[in-house]
Design a protein around this motif. Structure first.
Motif, short mmCIF file in Angstrom:
data_model
loop_
_atom_site.label_atom_id
_atom_site.label_comp_id
_atom_site.label_asym_id
_atom_site.label_seq_id
_atom_site.Cartn_x
_atom_site.Cartn_y
_atom_site.Cartn_z
N PRO A 84 -117.27 -13.65 -29.53
CA PRO A 84 -116.38 -13.18 -30.13
C PRO A 84 -114.93 -13.93 -29.88
N TRP A 143 -116.50 -8.50 -37.21
CA TRP A 143 -115.94 -8.35 -35.84
C TRP A 143 -115.87 -6.79 -35.55
N LEU A 146 -119.88 -7.30 -34.29
CA LEU A 146 -119.67 -7.77 -32.63
C LEU A 146 -119.83 -7.13 -31.46
N ILE A 244 -110.56 -8.52 -28.51
CA ILE A 244 -111.03 -8.85 -27.71
C ILE A 244 -111.52 -7.98 -26.70
#
Length: 282
Positions: A84, A143, A146, A244
């Protein structure tokens, strides 16, 4: 005999900071124009392509996976932590590098429109930033994927991503405006920025982490502080950390805000001095 006039001659209205900011405001008001031009740019680039703009996402995703897996093994960092970090870093780097590289040729590439279309100079800059924002939006799909693969807790700090992204867009405007004007006058600036951008990629913590260096202690930890000299490190932190699930130190925000204010002022000075000459330089 007529007496010679005293005092300085009146300053040209086009060479004032007020006129420079008026150009930015007028360009923002013509959002329908640069909105449609930006979308047309993407359609033109991926015309007759099966995946179309999704190629942006595919290319970024493959690059992030390759670099993330490789460097996670080299640095012995868990993939769930490092991938990430690399992926979001690459997504934001694509926007930053695009604003720098394409910003340096924004007026040269739009020579025809500048000479034929009576519009504020900032319209072409907004068009560029809007196009880069669309690329960024496409890459954010990675993203989201993820987050599904490596679930993590996102607290209220996650919403700091919104003002951080807004600051990134504002910086994209002044960067493209400033380098666009300078590179139009001095054509050697564009290739110089191309090389400098590649160098900045390696000195910005995208495929490496400052925490890894600091954990080694000693001289290595002290050298890790050198990364903080790079302003892009702070830009990257305020955007990436909330996305993240990490906390952002307050000093990153202050540095970014200071750089943003300074950059806007420098770009305004360049606009005040040379804005009206761009049409002759292209």
């Amino acid at each position: 005999m007529t007496a010679a006039p005293t005092g300085d001659a009146p300053k040209s209205e086009s060479m004032t900071l007020r006129a420079a900011f008026a150009d930015l405001v007028q360009g923002a008001r013509q959002r329908e124009l640069w909105f449609m031009l930006g979308i047309q740019d993407i359609k033109q680039r991926y015309r007759r392509s099966v995946l179309g703009p999704l190629w942006i996402t595919v290319a970024t995703g493959v690059m992030a996976a390759a670099l993330g897996l490789l460097y996670s093994m080299l640095f012995q960092i868990p993939v769930a932590e490092f991938l990430p970090h690399v992926t979001v870093g690459l997504i934001m780097w694509n926007f930053i590098s695009g604003a720098i590289r394409e910003g340096s040729t924004v007026f040269i590439d739009n020579e025809g429109l500048i000479k034929q279309l009576p519009a504020p100079l900032s319209v072409h800059v907004y068009r560029l930033v809007w196009r880069q924002a669309l690329f960024l939006a496409h890459n954010l799909i990675i993203w989201v994927a993820l987050l599904l693969i490596f679930p993590r807790h996102l607290g209220w700090e996650f919403f700091l991503f919104i003002p951080a992204l807004a600051l990134l867009l504002v910086n994209g405007v002044w960067v493209a405006m400033f380098f666009g004007i300078v590179a139009t006058r001095f054509r050697d600036v564009a290739p110089l920025l191309e090389a400098l951008t590649q160098l900045l990629f390696y000195v910005t913590p995208i495929v490496w982490m400052t925490n890894t260096l600091k954990e080694n202690g000693g001289a290595v930890a002290e050298r890790a502080r050198i990364a903080e000299i790079n302003p892009l490190y702070h830009y990257m932190e305020i955007v990436r950390a909330p996305m993240i699930g990490q906390e952002v130190a307050a000093y990153h925000w202050w540095i970014v805000i200071a750089c943003t204010i300074g950059g806007i002022f420098i770009a305004a000075l360049a606009m005040r001095q040379w804005r009206f000459r761009v049409s002759y330089w292209v």
